[in-house]
Design an enzyme around this catalytic site. Sequence first.
Site, PDB file in Angstrom:
ATOM      1  N   TYR A 105       0.848  -1.194   0.000  1.00  0.00           N
ATOM      2  CA  TYR A 105       0.000   0.000   0.000  1.00  0.00           C
ATOM      3  C   TYR A 105       0.885   1.246   0.000  1.00  0.00           C
ATOM      4  CZ  TYR A 105      -4.383   2.404   0.378  1.00  0.00           C
ATOM      5  OH  TYR A 105      -5.458   3.216   0.103  1.00  0.00           O
ATOM      6  N   ARG A 160      -8.315  11.202  -7.476  1.00  0.00           N
ATOM      7  CA  ARG A 160      -7.415  11.875  -6.523  1.00  0.00           C
ATOM      8  C   ARG A 160      -6.611  10.818  -5.782  1.00  0.00           C
ATOM      9  NH1 ARG A 160      -8.298  14.344  -0.731  1.00  0.00           N
ATOM     10  NH2 ARG A 160      -8.006  12.139  -0.460  1.00  0.00           N
ATOM     11  N   LYS A 178      -5.871  -1.749  -1.376  1.00  0.00           N
ATOM     12  CA  LYS A 178      -6.676  -1.559  -0.163  1.00  0.00           C
ATOM     13  C   LYS A 178      -7.368  -2.858   0.235  1.00  0.00           C
ATOM     14  CE  LYS A 178      -8.230   1.843   2.518  1.00  0.00           C
ATOM     15  NZ  LYS A 178      -7.787   3.189   2.778  1.00  0.00           N
ATOM     16  N   GLU A 249     -13.073   5.268  -2.084  1.00  0.00           N
ATOM     17  CA  GLU A 249     -11.636   5.465  -1.895  1.00  0.00           C
ATOM     18  C   GLU A 249     -11.085   6.473  -2.895  1.00  0.00           C
ATOM     19  OE1 GLU A 249      -9.831   3.876   0.400  1.00  0.00           O
ATOM     20  OE2 GLU A 249      -7.860   4.575  -0.222  1.00  0.00           O
ATOM     21  N   ASP A 250     -10.402   7.485  -2.392  1.00  0.00           N
ATOM     22  CA  ASP A 250      -9.669   8.427  -3.234  1.00  0.00           C
ATOM     23  C   ASP A 250     -10.485   9.089  -4.340  1.00  0.00           C
ATOM     24  OD1 ASP A 250      -7.483   8.296  -1.694  1.00  0.00           O
ATOM     25  OD2 ASP A 250      -6.250   7.130  -3.049  1.00  0.00           O
ATOM     26  N   ASP A 272     -13.433   6.030   3.445  1.00  0.00           N
ATOM     27  CA  ASP A 272     -12.276   5.902   4.338  1.00  0.00           C
ATOM     28  C   ASP A 272     -11.477   7.198   4.444  1.00  0.00           C
ATOM     29  OD1 ASP A 272     -10.520   4.442   6.062  1.00  0.00           O
ATOM     30  OD2 ASP A 272      -9.063   4.550   4.443  1.00  0.00           O
ATOM     31  N   ASP A 273     -11.369   7.946   3.345  1.00  0.00           N
ATOM     32  CA  ASP A 273     -10.567   9.187   3.394  1.00  0.00           C
ATOM     33  C   ASP A 273     -11.162  10.169   4.395  1.00  0.00           C
ATOM     34  OD1 ASP A 273      -8.952   8.330   1.175  1.00  0.00           O
ATOM     35  OD2 ASP A 273     -10.707   8.722  -0.058  1.00  0.00           O
ATOM     36  N   ASN A 420       1.084  14.119   4.622  1.00  0.00           N
ATOM     37  CA  ASN A 420       1.822  13.065   3.914  1.00  0.00           C
ATOM     38  C   ASN A 420       2.383  13.623   2.615  1.00  0.00           C
ATOM     39  OD1 ASN A 420       1.076  11.043   5.788  1.00  0.00           O
ATOM     40  ND2 ASN A 420      -0.906  10.845   4.788  1.00  0.00           N
ATOM     41  N   ASN A 464      -2.402   5.639  11.088  1.00  0.00           N
ATOM     42  CA  ASN A 464      -2.615   4.894   9.860  1.00  0.00           C
ATOM     43  C   ASN A 464      -4.061   4.355   9.824  1.00  0.00           C
ATOM     44  OD1 ASN A 464      -2.472   3.037   7.765  1.00  0.00           O
ATOM     45  ND2 ASN A 464      -0.353   2.449   8.278  1.00  0.00           N
TER      46      ASN A 464
HETATM   47  P1  NAD Z   1      -5.781  20.627   1.031  1.00  0.00           P
HETATM   48  O1  NAD Z   1      -4.766  21.132   0.065  1.00  0.00           O
HETATM   49  O2  NAD Z   1      -7.216  20.558   0.631  1.00  0.00           O
HETATM   50  O3  NAD Z   1      -5.728  21.545   2.348  1.00  0.00           O
HETATM   51  C1  NAD Z   1      -4.560  22.144   2.849  1.00  0.00           C
HETATM   52  C2  NAD Z   1      -4.976  23.256   3.808  1.00  0.00           C
HETATM   53  O4  NAD Z   1      -3.818  23.733   4.485  1.00  0.00           O
HETATM   54  C3  NAD Z   1      -5.619  24.454   3.145  1.00  0.00           C
HETATM   55  O5  NAD Z   1      -6.700  24.895   3.947  1.00  0.00           O
HETATM   56  C4  NAD Z   1      -4.500  25.510   3.155  1.00  0.00           C
HETATM   57  O6  NAD Z   1      -5.002  26.833   3.210  1.00  0.00           O
HETATM   58  C5  NAD Z   1      -3.821  25.145   4.453  1.00  0.00           C
HETATM   59  N1  NAD Z   1      -2.450  25.647   4.549  1.00  0.00           N
HETATM   60  C6  NAD Z   1      -1.495  25.737   3.599  1.00  0.00           C
HETATM   61  N2  NAD Z   1      -0.379  26.263   4.101  1.00  0.00           N
HETATM   62  C7  NAD Z   1      -0.623  26.510   5.395  1.00  0.00           C
HETATM   63  C8  NAD Z   1       0.137  27.053   6.440  1.00  0.00           C
HETATM   64  N3  NAD Z   1       1.398  27.415   6.245  1.00  0.00           N
HETATM   65  N4  NAD Z   1      -0.442  27.157   7.660  1.00  0.00           N
HETATM   66  C9  NAD Z   1      -1.699  26.770   7.872  1.00  0.00           C
HETATM   67  N5  NAD Z   1      -2.478  26.239   6.905  1.00  0.00           N
HETATM   68  C10 NAD Z   1      -1.945  26.124   5.692  1.00  0.00           C
HETATM   69  O7  NAD Z   1      -5.284  19.203   1.508  1.00  0.00           O
HETATM   70  P2  NAD Z   1      -6.104  18.025   2.221  1.00  0.00           P
HETATM   71  O8  NAD Z   1      -6.710  17.116   1.223  1.00  0.00           O
HETATM   72  O9  NAD Z   1      -7.000  18.621   3.255  1.00  0.00           O
HETATM   73  O10 NAD Z   1      -4.901  17.197   2.909  1.00  0.00           O
HETATM   74  C11 NAD Z   1      -4.027  17.797   3.817  1.00  0.00           C
HETATM   75  C12 NAD Z   1      -2.957  16.829   4.246  1.00  0.00           C
HETATM   76  O11 NAD Z   1      -3.524  15.833   5.063  1.00  0.00           O
HETATM   77  C13 NAD Z   1      -2.247  16.086   3.114  1.00  0.00           C
HETATM   78  O12 NAD Z   1      -0.855  16.209   3.290  1.00  0.00           O
HETATM   79  C14 NAD Z   1      -2.647  14.645   3.318  1.00  0.00           C
HETATM   80  O13 NAD Z   1      -1.603  13.777   2.976  1.00  0.00           O
HETATM   81  C15 NAD Z   1      -2.903  14.616   4.791  1.00  0.00           C
HETATM   82  N6  NAD Z   1      -3.776  13.488   5.207  1.00  0.00           N
HETATM   83  C16 NAD Z   1      -3.309  12.675   6.210  1.00  0.00           C
HETATM   84  C17 NAD Z   1      -4.096  11.601   6.617  1.00  0.00           C
HETATM   85  C18 NAD Z   1      -3.615  10.688   7.741  1.00  0.00           C
HETATM   86  O14 NAD Z   1      -2.730  11.011   8.435  1.00  0.00           O
HETATM   87  N7  NAD Z   1      -4.208   9.521   7.957  1.00  0.00           N
HETATM   88  C19 NAD Z   1      -5.314  11.343   5.999  1.00  0.00           C
HETATM   89  C20 NAD Z   1      -5.774  12.227   5.002  1.00  0.00           C
HETATM   90  C21 NAD Z   1      -4.987  13.312   4.619  1.00  0.00           C
END
Ligand code: NAD
Length: 567
Positions: A105, A160, A178, A249-250, A272-273, A420, A464
Site C-alpha cells: 500500500y 485523486r 486496499k 476510496e480516493d 475511508d478518506d 503526507n 494509519n
Molecule cells: P488541502 O490542500 O485541501 O488543504 C490544505 C490546507 O492547508 C488548506 O486549507 C491551506 O489553506 C492550508 N495551509 C497551507 N499552508 C498553510 C500554512 N502554512 N499554515 C496553515 N495552513 C496552511 O489538503 P487536504 O486534502 O486537506 O490534505 C491535507 C494533508 O492531510 C495532506 O498532506 C494529506 O496527505 C494529509 N492526510 C493525512 C491523513 C492521515 O494522516 N491519515 C489522511 C488524510 C490526509
Amino acid sequence: MEHKRMLQREHFTVGTSGPAALRDWYTNKDTGFSQEERDKLGIRGLLPPRINTLEEQGLRIRHQLDTKLTPIQKHIALFNLRQRNERLFYYFLLNNLRETLPLVYTPTVGEACQKFSHMFRRPEGLTITIEDKGRVADVVANWPQPTDMPRIAVITDGSRILGLGDLGWNGLGIALGKLSLYVAGAGIDPRSTLPIVVDLGTNTEEYLNDPLYLGLPRRRASHEEYLELLDEIMEALHKRYPSLIIQFEDWSSDHAFEFLERYQLKYPMFNDDIQGTGAVILAGFINAARISANAANRDVADQRILMVGAGSAAIGVAKQLMWFFRHHGLSEEEAKKLIWTTDSRGLITNDRGDKLAHHKLYFARDDNEGQQFKNLEDIVDYVKPTAIVGLSTVAGTFTEGVIRKMAEYNTRPIIFPLSNPTSNSECTFEEALKYTDGRAIFAAGSPFANVEFGGRTRFADQGNNFYIFPGIGLAGALSKAKHITDEVITAGAFALANSLTPVERSELRVYPKIERVREVSGEVAAACIRVINEQGLARDDGHSGSVPHEQLPQWVCDHMWVPSYDH
Ligand code: NAD
C-alpha cells in the site's frame, strides 16, 4: 450462462484436473501440493518433486524479495505472487507486516498506480465505464461470484489517488491494494473482495497521449453524467449483492463529501478518506489526551485543539474530534468552541475580511474581538492549545518556535504533524522531541523511525487508517449492516483507543503495535457490531446480536479468514 459457470470454475474453485489446478490463484499451492493431491488432480510430474510447507515457501519468497532493489520491484513481485498463489501471498504479508505494508500500500502503491497500465499483465477487478451507462446491471452481473459471496467492495474513480492527482483507470491499483489490506488486517476472505474502478475518463494529458494507457482515452465526463452513472452503479451493486459493504476510496474532495451524504443512509457504505481518517486521528487523540491530562493533573476533557490547515482532511478530522468532547458531555456548540482552525492566511475568523470557502465556515471564530492572527506562533500564544494537528501539506510549518511554545504551555504537548508523505510532515519526530525536552506526545501521518531520547526508546506513532477501516468493514460484513452510521464509525474509534495493552501504554504509544492489527480489528469490529445492533441496522437474522458483548471480539476473530493450505 454456461460461459459464466465455466468462468466461476476457472477462477474460483479447484480445477479438477491438470494445469487448471495450478492456474487458479486461490487453490494453487505450487510446491505445497501433497503427493496424494498431485495424483488426484493429475498434476504429478508438473511440479518439482520436493513438497514444501507454507513456511518453507515463505522463506523462498523472502529470498526472492531480497534480490529486488527498489520498492516498486518488490511491489510487482508481491502482486505477481498474489496472482499465482494467493494463500502464500497473504501468509507472507501477515508474517512480515511492518515490511510489506508500505510495499503493498502507501507509499509504493502510488507509483504502482501511476504505472499501472504499463505494468498490466492480466485483468483483475471490475471496470465500469461511462460507456456502460444504461447497462451497468449487466456489467455487475458479469462478476463471476455468487450473490452471497462478495462482502467488501472498494470503489474509486481514480480522480485523486494519494495526492498524485487524476490517474483515471489506473486508480484500480488503489482498490486492489486496499482490499489486500482488508484481507491482511481483518481476515476478509480474499474471494469475498470486489475491487471496482469507475472510468469516467481522465484529464491527465500524459495518459491521454500514452498509447499504453488502458483506460478510456477521453476527458472526464460532466458532473451530471457522473452522478447518473454512480446512482446506477450503486443500485446495481446493491441489487445483486444486498449485503455488500461499499468503501469509497480516493475520490476528489468535492465528490467524496457529496457521495457520502448522498448514499450513507441509502446503502451500506462509508468513505475511508473522510471517516476512516477522522476515526483514526480521534483514537490517537483520545490516548494522547489521557497522557497529557495525567501528566498535568488536569481533567481529560480539558483540551484545546488547534488545527493547522483547513482543507477537506482537516475539517473532516476536526468534526470527528468533536466526538471526544461530546463523549465527555459537551454540547455540539461547546465542542466546536474548543477547536480552532487556521489556513495559509492565519486563524480563521468570521471577520477576517476575506470570503471564506463554505467548508471553513463551520469552525470560523467569532470570539476574537476583532483581533486577527497570521503567524502560527502568535496563534499558539492566543489559543494556548493543548494539541496542534497539522494537515496543511506544508513541511516545517511546526517551527522550532511553535514547538517550544507548545512546550511552554503544556507539560505534555500533543503534536500531530499529519501531512503526507513524510517529506511534507509539519515537523519531524526528532524536532518534536528535541524542542520539548522529550515531552511531546507525537503521532504523524507518515512513518518515522523510532528515536533514542533521554536514555529510552521513543516510538513514532503513525495515524494509519489501517488500524480502523478493516474492522469497520468486517463489522458491516458480518452483521450485514444496512448502513454504516457516524455512530458506528465513532464506536470503532473509541475501541481502537481502548485496544492498547498496558505495555504499549507504558511506552507512551497512542496506537497499538501494527503487528496486533487482527486483534485490534476484532475489538474495532465488535464495538461497531454492538452499535449496528443497537441501531437496528443488522440484517443477519440476529446472529451477531445474540453474541454476549464480552464474547464479541473473539466471535469476530473466529470469523476471520487465515491463510492456510488446510482449507
Ligand atoms: P488541502 O490542500 O485541501 O488543504 C490544505 C490546507 O492547508 C488548506 O486549507 C491551506 O489553506 C492550508 N495551509 C497551507 N499552508 C498553510 C500554512 N502554512 N499554515 C496553515 N495552513 C496552511 O489538503 P487536504 O486534502 O486537506 O490534505 C491535507 C494533508 O492531510 C495532506 O498532506 C494529506 O496527505 C494529509 N492526510 C493525512 C491523513 C492521515 O494522516 N491519515 C489522511 C488524510 C490526509
